[in-house]
Design an enzyme around this catalytic site. Structure first.
Site, PDB file in Angstrom:
ATOM      1  CB  CYS A  19      42.696   9.526 -78.390  1.00 54.74           C
ATOM      2  SG  CYS A  19      44.404   9.051 -78.667  1.00 54.74           S
ATOM      3  CD  GLN A  20      44.730   3.206 -75.854  1.00 51.36           C
ATOM      4  OE1 GLN A  20      44.818   4.035 -74.943  1.00 51.36           O
ATOM      5  NE2 GLN A  20      45.443   2.102 -75.894  1.00 51.36           N
TER       6      GLN A  20
END
Lengths: 364, 335
Positions: free
Chosen positions: A157-158
């Site tokens: 993800c991030q």
């Protein structure tokens, strides 16, 4: 219409409906009663329990080294970089669904970043501090420990976006890069968070809160599917109240879902304004500190993994990565899973983790 | 088995659930006090759900929605062959008033915890128009008639009526109390009075934005229910029938979910969500300023003092880290 006026067939039909309703109500009641017993005996303290050692601490950030599970693990270790917005233990949510454990069983040597829980004193931490500070120091630490010029990086993800940014700045320090469900294109039409983020005054929000409460993120994620996440699942779970396995899985996931850490304000400001609102990363306009980020500088082998059922980071946001980088050895793979399921599901155990482990081993 | 018997049964079942909820909450506390393991478990549940009580409350609140839907289905199925669009519409109107209240209870917690009691308090005040009109905002007397009319007009219209009333309320506020609140301030306690007014004004604006958003969420569920009813009525007249409550619930929840998915993407909902967050941030800023001013003379550090300190700490840490790296590089070059 009274019963007296109801024709016999209609009455019989209504009677049948009532009968089935009463039956299901009774089952519901029984489940609740059995659930009382299941609850008191339930043991769910096996989250994040794959054996590991704390090897580095930087302020609230900790780097853990998992104990290898094979005699001769791969010589190039992997550092897992999770998002700041959720906790990394989703990758070790329970023994039979632990992504980390599977990677270890497949013969990898695994480290993981735990970003911690920012508090008021962390409001000034910038994106540069996270990437060029904590992450960079962690990578240098592991490189030195293993006497290697470069290590493997796996970002979720991030954490995948951060990993790609780091890899573009220091390609010589990263042997192979894997990104999982990571956002790159923020100007997409099929992601609710992507749409809503454009309507929020980020400066106002960060100035008001300093450190953004985890509660704010929890509630934002609920809004992705308000009925299911705020009501529906609590109705459905009653059906599993008498099933310790299902109830245990539900509670472990609930813990993770409602465990969003607070967000350091300055990092959140950059992350939301420069990427989510202005989509600077893929336009080569994103500047970290005083360095311009060019994804084309990523030249190491890259594997981009994403889920076709991901409603948080839709594949339309993850998919463009390969077209933006300079690597020759690059591959992408899509699995029919969602944002959490990509690292915490039966499929992730059976196919996704083994695929990633094999990919790393073939290049280490 | 008669309808009366069924109702009695369902009432019993409802009481049983409530008793179960109480027992679980009570016994959970007892167990937690009894052993360390259980205390740890209590901590776990607190972490997961806020508190173990909250978890059972979540189950309870969701169960209320479920039961409300059951009541709707019961009334529909009791209508038998007389069920048509008009009859279904009447049943829906009657039922939706209570349903909206339940949904609002579930959705109010979607705003961050520290803001919730502001929202709840506002909603309570908002509903009690007499209190609002006669007690809190005396300058509103001139607008009382229009507001009362708007309030009564909104009754029976469900969430949309509520928003219509809200619009009249907002306009009235801006034309009356809002003008007073935003008028220039002067005198001895000018700063304090100015801030108090700013907090009040931002509170009103945030409350309106939050109410609009939660009403819109509830409204979506209402619309989806309306669609389910239309489909149910059409199916009732045709071959394909929804025979059990379980089928009805599944059909309804699927319709609600897919409607949410569509509507939440709209520009209007995005604006409402963005506006709520912006107003929340404004209110928080003003509230913090007033809070600091109120406690300025107390011997405790303020948030802004701490922020200054954090900024200094941050700069120093960064400098130390850079210096450490420099030392390391120099040491490496020397050896």
């Amino acid at each position: 219409m009274s019963n007296a006026e109801t024709p016999a067939t209609e009455a019989a039909e209504i009677f049948k409906m009532y009968e089935s309703a009463v039956e299901s109500a009774m089952t519901y009641g029984e489940k609740l009663l059995k659930g009382a017993e299941v609850f008191t005996k339930l043991n769910i303290d096996d989250i994040n329990k794959t054996p590991r050692d704390l090897t580095l601490r930087m302020d609230k950030v900790q780097i853990f080294h998992y104990r290898p599970m094979v005699k001769k693990p791969a010589s190039v270790p992997v550092l897992i970089v999770y998002a700041l917005m959720n906790k990394q233990y989703i990758m070790d949510i329970q023994p039979d669904k632990s992504f980390v454990k599977k990677l270890l069983e497949e013969g990898l040597d695994v480290y993981i970043v735990d970003w911690g829980y920012p508090t008021a004193s962390d409001r000034y931490l910038t994106t540069e501090d996270y990437i060029e500070g904590y992450l960079s120091d962690a990578i240098d630490f592991i490189r030195e420990k293993h006497a290697l010029p470069a290590i493997n990086l796996l970002g979720k993800c991030q954490g995948g976006t951060f990993s790609a940014i780091y890899a573009s700045l220091h390609p010589e320090k990263i042997r192979n890069l894997v990104t999982i469900a990571a956002p790159f294109d923020f100007d997409i039409q099929d992601g609710l968070l992507f749409k809503w983020s454009k309507y929020i005054d980020i400066d106002r929000l960060v100035d008001a809160f300093g450190v953004l409460p985890g509660d704010f993120l929890n509630n934002t994620f609920i809004m992705l599917s308000p009925y299911n996440l705020a009501i529906g699942k609590y109705i459905n779970i009653v059906n599993s109240f008498d099933d310790p396995k299902a109830l245990g899985e539900f509670l472990r996931m609930e813990k993770w879902l409602f465990d969003c850490p607070a967000q350091a304000g300055e990092n959140y400001r950059t992350w939301m304004k420069d990427l989510w609102q202005e989509n600077k990363l893929i336009k080569d306009e994103f500047v970290l500190g005083d360095k311009k980020i060019r994804l084309k500088n990523i030249t190491m082998p890259v594997l981009n993994v994403y889920g076709s059922k991901d409603n948080l980071i839709p594949l339309s946001s993850s998919k463009p990565l390969l077209s933006l980088i300079g690597s020759k050895d690059k591959e992408e793979v899509c699995f029919p899973v969602g944002h959490a399921g990509i690292v915490a599901s039966t499929l992730s155990q059976r196919e996704i983790a083994p695929k990633i482990a094999t990919w790393f081993k073939g290049r280490s | 088995m008669s309808a009366q018997f069924y109702e009695k049964f369902f009432e019993t079942q409802k009481s049983m659930f409530e008793e179960w909820q109480k027992t679980m909450q009570a016994s959970y506390k007892n167990v937690a006090a009894a052993s360390e393991t259980a205390e740890n478990q209590q901590e776990f549940y607190k972490k997961v759900f806020g508190s173990s009580d909250d978890f059972f409350k979540k189950i309870g609140d969701s169960s209320q929605v479920y039961q409300s839907l059951f009541d709707l289905w019961k009334r529909l199925s009791e209508s038998g062959p007389s069920l048509d669009a008009k009859a279904a519409g009447e049943i829906y109107e009657d039922w939706s008033r209570h349903f909206f209240e339940q949904l609002r209870e579930v959705f109010v917690p979607t705003v961050p915890a520290f803001m919730q009691h502001f929202t709840e308090n506002f909603v309570d005040k908002f509903e009690s128009t007499d209190k609002v009109l006669a007690g809190n905002f005396k300058t509103w007397f001139t607008a009382e008639e229009e507001l009362r009319k708007a309030w009564f007009d909104s009754l029976g219209k469900g969430p949309k009526g509520y928003v219509d009333f809200l619009e009249v309320w907002r306009k009235t506020y801006e034309d009356t109390t809002g003008k007073l609140v935003n008028a220039p301030t002067f005198g001895k306690d000018m700063d304090s009075w100015k801030l108090r007014k700013a907090v009040f004004d931002s509170y009103i604006k945030y409350s309106i934005a939050a109410t609009r958003f939660s009403v819109a969420l509830a409204d979506i569920a209402g619309e989806a229910t309306r669609k389910t009813l239309d489909d149910y009525t059409a199916m009732f007249a045709g071959e394909q029938k929804i025979k059990t409550f379980d089928e009805f619930y599944k059909y309804w929840s699927k319709t609600v979910s897919s409607t949410y998915e569509k509507v939440l993407f709209s520009d209007e909902m995005s604006r409402l969500a963005g506006n709520m967050v912006d107003e929340m941030a404004n209110f928080r800023s003003e509230f913090d300023k007033l809070f600091e001013l109120s406690f300025a003379d107390l011997p405790i550090p303020k948030k802004s003092d701490m922020d200054d300190l954090y900024a200094t700490m941050y700069a120093l840490k960064k400098e130390v880290r850079a210096l450490k790296k420099e030392v390391k590089t120099l040491a490496g070059a020397k050896s």
